[in-house]
Design an enzyme around this catalytic site. Sequence first.
Site, PDB file in Angstrom:
ATOM      1  N   SER A 111       0.740  -1.199   0.082  1.00 55.61           N
ATOM      2  CA  SER A 111       0.193   0.002  -0.057  1.00 55.61           C
ATOM      3  C   SER A 111       0.972   1.091   0.011  1.00 55.61           C
ATOM      4  CB  SER A 111      -0.936  -0.006   1.143  1.00 55.61           C
ATOM      5  OG  SER A 111      -1.787  -1.066   1.236  1.00 55.61           O
ATOM      6  N   LYS A 147      -7.323   2.186  -2.665  1.00 54.23           N
ATOM      7  CA  LYS A 147      -6.768   1.416  -1.369  1.00 54.23           C
ATOM      8  C   LYS A 147      -6.696   2.904  -0.328  1.00 54.23           C
ATOM      9  CE  LYS A 147      -5.283  -0.504   2.347  1.00 54.23           C
ATOM     10  NZ  LYS A 147      -3.917  -1.537   2.178  1.00 54.23           N
ATOM     11  N   LYS A 198       0.724   5.599   7.991  1.00 54.40           N
ATOM     12  CA  LYS A 198       1.413   5.620   6.930  1.00 54.40           C
ATOM     13  C   LYS A 198       0.521   5.982   5.383  1.00 54.40           C
ATOM     14  CE  LYS A 198       1.834   2.035   4.640  1.00 54.40           C
ATOM     15  NZ  LYS A 198       1.522   1.110   3.375  1.00 54.40           N
TER      16      LYS A 198
END
Length: 295
Positions: free
Chosen positions: A96, A171, A239
């Site tokens: 990701s 995502k 993140k």
Amino acid sequence: MYKIGFIGLGIMGKPMCKNLLKAGYEVVAYDIVGAAVDEVVACGATRGADNADVASKSDVVITMVPNSPQVKTAVLGPRGVMEGAKKGMILVDMSSINPIASKEVCAEVEKMGCSMIDAPVSGGEPKAIDGTLSIMVGGKQEVFDKVKDILDVMGASVKLCGGIGAGNTTKLANQIVVAVNIAAVGEALVFGKKAGVDPEAIFEAIRGGLAGSTVMDAKAPMMMDGNFKPGFRINLHIKDLNNAIDTGHSVGAPLPLTSAVMEMMQWLKANGYEKEDHSALVRYYEYLGETDVRR
């Protein structure tokens, strides 16, 4: 069947690799943590010496590493995937990362006669173990078609969302919804407790209505049990939200709710909770409200 290289055997990557082995694929595996490689080798994988070695023995290489810098190093760095890649190899980056980074890596991969898709996942460790992840893909249709059977082993939902980078954009959209949803659940339960209503009664009463969600069903019980064993850690969600905010700024998309939840997560990190599950967002509200929602 394609011979698969698998790089990155962390919380998510290790069970994903094991599911490919169970499905009968020949897998060459590598991770900087030797014990993780030992575990998948015990399940039938071949040990790779490094990223380039894995690529030299594979038709398809899957990378599952923490963030954009690690992907660039694993793929394009010294002894990286592209040093060992054969012409025609397909790179499936399931990390990701920032979609801009996906586009940058893909451009270099294609210069060397190979193909790439970005295919990040959602569902956390339980669905990685079960092989029921949601997989969001960006790339060319013909490349996607070649690897879809592989992705189907690891996911219950596999969707091509657009060109390269579209998987990671999707995502990040997912992570925005999840983060805001968890924060809302925590806020609502603390609100109810402060108003004198049992949080579990609130949960049972509203979970079947419009407020109900997969997030609520998974995270509200964890909040009420004080069980913050990580399925998806706060520091990883930070993140992802960093990547979402950076991408949002680059395309002019407003992200006020995402930014607010990011500040809550930064508070959790500052107070030593960054390795807990993201359901620990309730701790922020409990601190402010001077109460808890434990049952």
